[in-house]
Design a protein around this motif. Sequence first.
Motif, PDB file in Angstrom:
ATOM      1  N   TYR A 142       1.867   0.670   8.632  1.00 28.36           N
ATOM      2  CA  TYR A 142       2.570   1.818   8.037  1.00 28.36           C
ATOM      3  C   TYR A 142       4.033   1.775   8.440  1.00 28.36           C
ATOM      4  O   TYR A 142       4.360   1.775   9.628  1.00 28.36           O
ATOM      5  CB  TYR A 142       1.911   3.127   8.487  1.00 28.36           C
ATOM      6  CG  TYR A 142       0.523   3.285   7.902  1.00 28.36           C
ATOM      7  CD1 TYR A 142       0.353   3.725   6.590  1.00 28.36           C
ATOM      8  CD2 TYR A 142      -0.617   2.968   8.639  1.00 28.36           C
ATOM      9  CE1 TYR A 142      -0.915   3.839   6.025  1.00 28.36           C
ATOM     10  CE2 TYR A 142      -1.889   3.076   8.081  1.00 28.36           C
ATOM     11  CZ  TYR A 142      -2.023   3.518   6.786  1.00 28.36           C
ATOM     12  OH  TYR A 142      -3.279   3.631   6.232  1.00 28.36           O
ATOM     13  N   GLY A 145       0.854  -1.187   0.000  1.00 27.19           N
ATOM     14  CA  GLY A 145       0.000   0.000   0.000  1.00 27.19           C
ATOM     15  C   GLY A 145       0.884   1.229   0.000  1.00 27.19           C
ATOM     16  O   GLY A 145       1.963   1.243  -0.611  1.00 27.19           O
ATOM     17  N   SER A 163      -6.206  -1.109   1.112  1.00 23.04           N
ATOM     18  CA  SER A 163      -6.313  -1.316   2.570  1.00 23.04           C
ATOM     19  C   SER A 163      -7.708  -1.776   2.967  1.00 23.04           C
ATOM     20  O   SER A 163      -7.858  -2.692   3.774  1.00 23.04           O
ATOM     21  CB  SER A 163      -5.962  -0.025   3.323  1.00 23.04           C
ATOM     22  OG  SER A 163      -4.580   0.210   3.222  1.00 23.04           O
ATOM     23  N   GLN A 218      -8.850  -5.533   4.346  1.00 20.85           N
ATOM     24  CA  GLN A 218      -9.559  -5.684   5.628  1.00 20.85           C
ATOM     25  C   GLN A 218     -10.819  -6.540   5.454  1.00 20.85           C
ATOM     26  O   GLN A 218     -11.090  -7.447   6.249  1.00 20.85           O
ATOM     27  CB  GLN A 218      -9.943  -4.300   6.153  1.00 20.85           C
ATOM     28  CG  GLN A 218     -10.592  -4.317   7.512  1.00 20.85           C
ATOM     29  CD  GLN A 218     -10.972  -2.909   7.929  1.00 20.85           C
ATOM     30  OE1 GLN A 218     -11.607  -2.168   7.177  1.00 20.85           O
ATOM     31  NE2 GLN A 218     -10.565  -2.530   9.128  1.00 20.85           N
ATOM     32  N   ALA A 238       2.421  -0.659   4.154  1.00 21.22           N
ATOM     33  CA  ALA A 238       2.280   0.670   3.547  1.00 21.22           C
ATOM     34  C   ALA A 238       3.520   1.521   3.827  1.00 21.22           C
ATOM     35  O   ALA A 238       3.670   2.090   4.916  1.00 21.22           O
ATOM     36  CB  ALA A 238       1.025   1.338   4.102  1.00 21.22           C
ATOM     37  N   LYS A 295      -4.443   3.095  -3.269  1.00 19.35           N
ATOM     38  CA  LYS A 295      -3.759   2.523  -2.093  1.00 19.35           C
ATOM     39  C   LYS A 295      -4.727   2.419  -0.915  1.00 19.35           C
ATOM     40  O   LYS A 295      -4.703   1.454  -0.145  1.00 19.35           O
ATOM     41  CB  LYS A 295      -2.539   3.370  -1.734  1.00 19.35           C
ATOM     42  CG  LYS A 295      -1.456   3.335  -2.823  1.00 19.35           C
ATOM     43  CD  LYS A 295      -0.966   1.913  -3.069  1.00 19.35           C
ATOM     44  CE  LYS A 295       0.147   1.834  -4.074  1.00 19.35           C
ATOM     45  NZ  LYS A 295       0.665   0.477  -4.250  1.00 19.35           N
ATOM     46  N   ASN A 314      -2.829  -8.895   4.353  1.00 20.70           N
ATOM     47  CA  ASN A 314      -2.383  -7.656   4.990  1.00 20.70           C
ATOM     48  C   ASN A 314      -1.766  -6.700   3.977  1.00 20.70           C
ATOM     49  O   ASN A 314      -1.423  -7.099   2.860  1.00 20.70           O
ATOM     50  CB  ASN A 314      -1.344  -7.979   6.074  1.00 20.70           C
ATOM     51  CG  ASN A 314      -1.950  -8.709   7.255  1.00 20.70           C
ATOM     52  OD1 ASN A 314      -2.701  -8.132   8.050  1.00 20.70           O
ATOM     53  ND2 ASN A 314      -1.677 -10.015   7.380  1.00 20.70           N
ATOM     54  N   VAL A 315      -1.624  -5.458   4.416  1.00 22.75           N
ATOM     55  CA  VAL A 315      -1.006  -4.418   3.588  1.00 22.75           C
ATOM     56  C   VAL A 315       0.201  -3.855   4.330  1.00 22.75           C
ATOM     57  O   VAL A 315       0.106  -3.518   5.514  1.00 22.75           O
ATOM     58  CB  VAL A 315      -2.017  -3.268   3.324  1.00 22.75           C
ATOM     59  CG1 VAL A 315      -1.343  -2.116   2.575  1.00 22.75           C
ATOM     60  CG2 VAL A 315      -3.218  -3.779   2.539  1.00 22.75           C
ATOM     61  N   THR A 339      -3.308  -2.875   7.979  1.00 19.54           N
ATOM     62  CA  THR A 339      -2.377  -2.062   7.189  1.00 19.54           C
ATOM     63  C   THR A 339      -1.301  -1.571   8.149  1.00 19.54           C
ATOM     64  O   THR A 339      -1.601  -0.894   9.134  1.00 19.54           O
ATOM     65  CB  THR A 339      -3.093  -0.865   6.533  1.00 19.54           C
ATOM     66  OG1 THR A 339      -4.024  -1.368   5.570  1.00 19.54           O
ATOM     67  CG2 THR A 339      -2.091   0.054   5.827  1.00 19.54           C
TER      68      THR A 339
END
Length: 242
Positions: free
Chosen positions: A235, A136, A158, A162, A179, A154, A176-177, A233
């Motif tokens: 980060y 992402g 996400s 989910q 990011a 992007k 999963n992402v 997600t």
Amino acid sequence: MKRAIVFGATGGIGQAICRELALSGWSLYLHYNTKKEQAEQLAQELFAKYPELDFMPIQLNFATSDQELTSFVNSLLPVNAAIFAQGITNYGFLGDEKLTNISQVININLATPIKLTKLLEPQLMKQSFSRIVYLGSVYGGAGSALESVYSGTKSGLSRFAQAYAREVASNNLTVNVIAPGAVKTQMNSIFSQATIEEVQEEIPAGRWAQGEDISYWVKTILNPRSSYLTGQTIYVTGGWLL
Ligand SMILES: NC(=O)c1ccc[n+]([C@@H]2O[C@H](COP(=O)([O-])OP(=O)(O)OC[C@H]3O[C@@H](n4cnc5c(N)ncnc54)[C@H](OP(=O)(O)O)[C@@H]3O)[C@@H](O)[C@H]2O)c1
């Protein structure tokens, strides 16, 4: 043998993911779009280091027909994991953007990954554990002016991850992402040195990410012990923006 397909294996982040996964004992499909030679070189490099594993370059343009996507997936050996590290962006005001470019970004970043996920699902579900990871972006959480279509794709990944994670959680398939924030790769080669330094000043960690800062988290998600993490997600931004 555990095998993963890395889409975008020729990209800056994709290459780092391939090296990290090979080190962890994963055989790999190395997907490319235009950079055949780079994918072949990576396969040779990895095979020299890990001769007991398989490394197979494989081509697919994500801007293609549903029929080609189906044939592509039908041609694959079984995989335990799919990592979507391909992606493109267009930098500029939406008002100046060509309609075909908007479709291109949506297809390559969001629509085709969703279709490939649907097509890969039966074989992923047959495995004792399986994983999907999408790359992402921090811009999927904090939309970026001049990259509005990219930010939308992007963010879409996400929410898709989910929702879809909840459909397949009982089948040992996690979704999963990862990011990233700003990563030094070809994708950012349009920026001047001055812009690169300006962005760096905004990043609390004080530096741009390297591919390895991102690939570590992909490897961790692919570990069988990460089976309870799904729909998230994560980060990886050095504290930037989110
Ligand atoms: N770099 C960053 O700062 C950053 C930040 C946040 C998120 N991300 C995300 O991380 C992912 C990887 O980014 P990166 O920086 O590694 O990008 P990159 O170095 O520009 O690599 C892009 C990859 O996408 C593939 N690709 C491009 N067009 C394609 C198409 N039509 N069909 C199939 N594949 C196609 C390329 O294949 P060929 O080279 O073989 O043509 C290449 O493997 C992307 O999803 C990106 O949005 C990057």
